[in-house]
Motif scaffolding. Sequence first.
Motif, short mmCIF file in Angstrom:
data_model
loop_
_atom_site.label_atom_id
_atom_site.label_comp_id
_atom_site.label_asym_id
_atom_site.label_seq_id
_atom_site.Cartn_x
_atom_site.Cartn_y
_atom_site.Cartn_z
N TYR A 168 0.86 -1.19 0.00
CA TYR A 168 0.00 0.00 0.00
C TYR A 168 0.89 1.23 0.00
N LYS A 169 0.62 2.18 -0.91
CA LYS A 169 1.41 3.41 -1.00
C LYS A 169 0.48 4.61 -0.92
N ASN A 170 0.94 5.62 -0.20
CA ASN A 170 0.15 6.84 -0.08
C ASN A 170 1.09 8.04 -0.14
N ASN A 172 1.88 12.04 0.22
CA ASN A 172 1.48 13.24 0.94
C ASN A 172 0.37 12.99 1.95
N PHE A 173 0.26 11.75 2.44
CA PHE A 173 -0.77 11.39 3.41
C PHE A 173 -2.14 11.91 2.96
N SER A 174 -2.45 11.55 1.71
CA SER A 174 -3.74 11.91 1.10
C SER A 174 -3.97 13.43 1.06
N GLY A 175 -2.87 14.17 0.96
CA GLY A 175 -2.97 15.62 0.85
C GLY A 175 -2.96 16.35 2.17
N TYR A 176 -2.88 15.64 3.28
CA TYR A 176 -2.90 16.26 4.59
C TYR A 176 -1.51 16.59 5.14
N LEU A 177 -0.45 16.00 4.53
CA LEU A 177 0.91 16.23 5.02
C LEU A 177 1.85 16.21 3.82
N ASP A 178 2.02 17.35 3.19
CA ASP A 178 2.83 17.44 1.98
C ASP A 178 4.28 17.05 2.23
N GLY A 179 4.83 16.30 1.27
CA GLY A 179 6.22 15.89 1.35
C GLY A 179 6.46 14.56 2.02
N PHE A 180 5.44 13.98 2.67
CA PHE A 180 5.60 12.71 3.36
C PHE A 180 4.86 11.61 2.62
N ASP A 181 5.57 10.54 2.30
CA ASP A 181 4.98 9.38 1.62
C ASP A 181 5.09 8.16 2.52
N LEU A 182 4.05 7.34 2.52
CA LEU A 182 3.99 6.15 3.37
C LEU A 182 3.87 4.90 2.52
N VAL A 183 4.59 3.84 2.90
CA VAL A 183 4.49 2.54 2.25
C VAL A 183 4.33 1.48 3.33
N LEU A 184 3.32 0.61 3.17
CA LEU A 184 3.10 -0.52 4.07
C LEU A 184 3.13 -1.80 3.26
N GLN A 185 3.73 -2.85 3.83
CA GLN A 185 3.84 -4.11 3.10
C GLN A 185 3.56 -5.31 3.99
N HIS A 186 3.01 -6.34 3.34
CA HIS A 186 2.86 -7.64 3.97
C HIS A 186 3.34 -8.70 2.99
N HIS A 187 4.20 -9.58 3.48
CA HIS A 187 4.79 -10.63 2.65
C HIS A 187 4.21 -11.96 3.11
N ASN A 188 3.44 -12.59 2.25
CA ASN A 188 2.80 -13.87 2.58
C ASN A 188 3.40 -14.95 1.71
N TYR A 189 4.54 -15.48 2.15
CA TYR A 189 5.26 -16.47 1.36
C TYR A 189 4.87 -17.88 1.80
N CYS A 190 4.56 -18.73 0.85
CA CYS A 190 4.15 -20.10 1.16
C CYS A 190 4.96 -21.07 0.31
N ARG A 191 5.48 -22.11 0.92
CA ARG A 191 6.21 -23.12 0.16
C ARG A 191 5.91 -24.50 0.75
N ASN A 192 6.26 -25.53 0.00
CA ASN A 192 6.09 -26.90 0.47
C ASN A 192 7.39 -27.40 1.09
N ASP A 193 7.30 -27.93 2.27
CA ASP A 193 8.44 -28.54 2.92
C ASP A 193 8.55 -29.98 2.41
N LYS A 194 9.59 -30.27 1.63
CA LYS A 194 9.71 -31.58 0.99
C LYS A 194 9.86 -32.71 1.99
N SER A 195 10.33 -32.39 3.19
CA SER A 195 10.57 -33.46 4.15
C SER A 195 9.28 -34.09 4.67
N ASN A 196 8.25 -33.28 4.85
CA ASN A 196 7.01 -33.85 5.36
C ASN A 196 5.78 -33.38 4.57
N ILE A 197 6.00 -32.83 3.40
CA ILE A 197 4.92 -32.45 2.46
C ILE A 197 3.85 -31.61 3.15
#
Length: 379
Positions: A168-170, A172-197
Amino acid sequence: MINRKSLAILFPLLLSSSVSSINAKEIYNENGQTINLYGNVNPLYFYSYTSNPFAFHSIGNYTNLKIGIVSKSYINKFISGYMHVEYNPKFSSSYNENISNSFNKNNINLSYVGLDFGKWGSIDYGRNYGITYYSKQFTNKFFDNTESIIFHKDDNFLLGRTDDVLTYKNKNFSGYLDGFDLVLQHHNYCRNDKSNIKKIYNDSWGAALQYNSIYGFKIIGSTEISPYNEQNHLNKACDFVKSYALGCYYSFKNSMVSGFYCHSKNIERNFQKYDKKYKILDSIEVSGNYDFRNGFKASMGYIKSFGKAITNGDYHKISKSDTLNNHLNFILTYNFNKNFVLNIHYKYSLFKNNKYFSEKKNYFDDVNNSIGTGIMYIF
């Protein structure tokens, strides 16, 4: 030629400062949808000195091809959709390929789609830049890939480019705070563990705050945390993966300077060098660029990194800091025209007095000066 409207669409979507992105071409513009294409071909080869002053040691072929597509589609007066795909086939081999980035064989640099809500920000999902990249983007291009540089790798939590990232990127805080930009992230990584499937999830969270001064100064702070360890297992000891980074940039007339600092714990998946696996990492980078405005550009970068390793498999026994990177990079480019760029890279190593210089012959290119030459075609 790309028009002003296309540039307004393109630049907010591109995080990379590569020259290929700036030269993007509009190939489609109809019914509220635009498609822009960019890319480059960059034959690049590196050598380093040997004990024989008249002989060179071949480090490897770093030739690369990059193709990207950026598209934006009008939905209504409040919402528009966008997507970005960048393809970077790894068809060349190099000396350090199995040392520095052996786990990353992904040819897709970027691949994400999203919705833009105007002043309320944008949200996208897919393979994208991790949160730490926002802090190190200014110095990233001043260091080549001829060695295992920490914090310059992909598919490693939220450091570089990675899969399954919700962003998510924003501005100037939607125009309320000029010059400031915000970035929020969520990383949802999923893999298979070959040892026990079974499936294993790696949830990472990150945030970045950027301040843009009207005088050409920018500063970006970013952080990330994950309750999972480097094997993607839930860390019950609460020894979380975490990082803190700070990047800055200042431009004036035809010059620019930038800096980057990052501290991390458990984030580099047991970063290995000198036959050790490092859990705590620190790195500082400083770079500068000068444009002579006659086709020539000169750049210099300095990097120094440290690492602390686990000893004897006991987490509580942490070694003293080892120097992992310590060198100067010099880059000279000449633009024949907007499509052809000649580039010369020179790395001056400051490892000469390092205790590992005489011991670790298998890291030859890490401790010796090297030179690389190439010519880039941009389309």
